[in-house]
Write an enzyme that holds these catalytic residues in place. Structure first.
Site, PDB file in Angstrom:
ATOM      1  N   ASP A 209       0.831  -1.134   0.059  1.00  0.00           N
ATOM      2  CA  ASP A 209       0.099   0.168  -0.042  1.00  0.00           C
ATOM      3  C   ASP A 209       0.841   1.166   0.067  1.00  0.00           C
ATOM      4  O   ASP A 209       2.061   1.265   0.294  1.00  0.00           O
ATOM      5  CB  ASP A 209      -0.988  -0.091   1.234  1.00  0.00           C
ATOM      6  CG  ASP A 209      -0.209   0.140   2.514  1.00  0.00           C
ATOM      7  OD1 ASP A 209       0.353   1.070   2.937  1.00  0.00           O
ATOM      8  OD2 ASP A 209       0.278  -1.179   2.983  1.00  0.00           O
ATOM      9  N   ASP A 211       0.621   3.685   2.274  1.00  0.00           N
ATOM     10  CA  ASP A 211       0.175   4.041   3.746  1.00  0.00           C
ATOM     11  C   ASP A 211      -0.792   5.059   3.417  1.00  0.00           C
ATOM     12  O   ASP A 211      -1.626   4.855   2.650  1.00  0.00           O
ATOM     13  CB  ASP A 211       1.787   4.820   4.347  1.00  0.00           C
ATOM     14  CG  ASP A 211       1.547   4.820   5.650  1.00  0.00           C
ATOM     15  OD1 ASP A 211       1.454   3.685   6.466  1.00  0.00           O
ATOM     16  OD2 ASP A 211       1.993   5.796   6.418  1.00  0.00           O
TER      17      ASP A 211
END
Length: 291
Positions: A209, A211
């Site tokens: 991802d 974040d």
């Protein structure tokens, strides 16, 4: 010479190692408590491989609930000389996209409350940790990635947060502004303890991802992290298998000095050392304590 034994630490979404042959399970007792799971010991090609699921099968353990000392201790007792850590992480850079593997070479420790050393009062030791990743082991991972045509990014700083909550937007933006590359919850104190145990350490950080700093992406959630980790599990297994198949039969000296990290590191005079602590250090520091 010391026989090379490759350890593999499975992170989130990686609870077993496909391709491991002649597998047996071993529950090794540690004076530091219970490790995360039984060791799965086998071979890939001619190389002995020891696999440990960092969070335990079924992901029973939180990042703060892992007994990092016991994990490294039992790997040392199983003869592991080199440890490849698979770890899910968030990214602070657009080009480090979900699905990419990052071979980090530096760490910033933001954890609190986790025992970070085998040593302490009664036997004080200070090891060099300027270069926490074994350059030779990292080069082998990079060569394996090239051979398997698996895209990786070489280099970067991994900031280890305590968790188990994901970052706030303010934290995420601050880490990005400081120039960190990826963020995770488990490589500290794991890498520190591996160095104290004279185990050469390297991380394959699997980006799951961005974040929460990224304005065009959703906030981080478990479903998204696990989905990307599982999608990349086969690729990670293929990469580790190639590392193992091309691994040397004998342990190589580490340019960062991890193979002899305890040389000159113990400060406490022999007559002032705590016998109870020394007994617990039999595997980790036996080479220098018995000298």
């Amino acid at each position: 010479m010391t026989a090379a034994v490759l350890g593999v630490m499975g992170g989130s979404g990686v609870y077993e190692l496909p391709g491991l042959e002649d597998v047996r399970e071993a529950r090794i007792e540690s004076p530091w408590g219970e490790p995360s799971d039984a060791l799965r010991i086998g071979r890939i090609g001619a190389t002995k491989v020891v696999f440990l699921a960092r969070h335990g099968r079924g992901h029973r353990l939180s990042p703060s609930g892992i007994n990092y000392r016991a994990n490294i201790d039992v790997l040392k007792r199983a003869g592991v000389t080199d440890l490849v850590a698979l770890s899910a992480c968030g990214s602070f850079r657009n080009e480090l996209h979900p699905g990419l593997f990052v071979l980090v070479d530096q760490f910033v420790d933001r954890t609190v409350g986790r025992p970070s050393s085998f040593f302490g009062n009664g036997c004080v030791a200070h090891v060099s940790f300027a270069h926490p990743v074994g350059p030779g082991l990292q080069r082998r991972i990079l060569a394996a990635a090239e051979a398997e045509e698996i895209p990786v990014h070489k280099g970067g700083t991994y900031v280890c947060m305590e968790g188990p909550q994901f970052s706030t937007v303010a934290e995420s933006k601050a880490y990005k502004a400081q120039g960190f590359d990826v963020i995770g919850m488990t490589n500290m104190p794991e890498a520190k303890l591996a160095r104290e145990a004279e185990i050469t350490y390297a991380t394959i950080a699997m980006v799951t991802d961005y974040d929460c700093w990224h304005p065009n992406h959703d906030v981080v959630d478990v479903a998204a992290v696990i989905a990307v980790a599982r999608a990349n599990a086969d690729k990670a297994a293929r990469l580790v298998a190639r590392v193992a198949r091309d691994f040397p039969a004998e342990r190589e000296d580490c340019p960062a000095g991890s193979h002899r990290a305890l040389d000159g590191a113990i400060m406490t005079a022999a007559g002032a050392r705590d016998p109870e602590l020394l007994a617990k250090l039999d595997a980790v520091a036996g080479r220098v304590l018995k000298a």
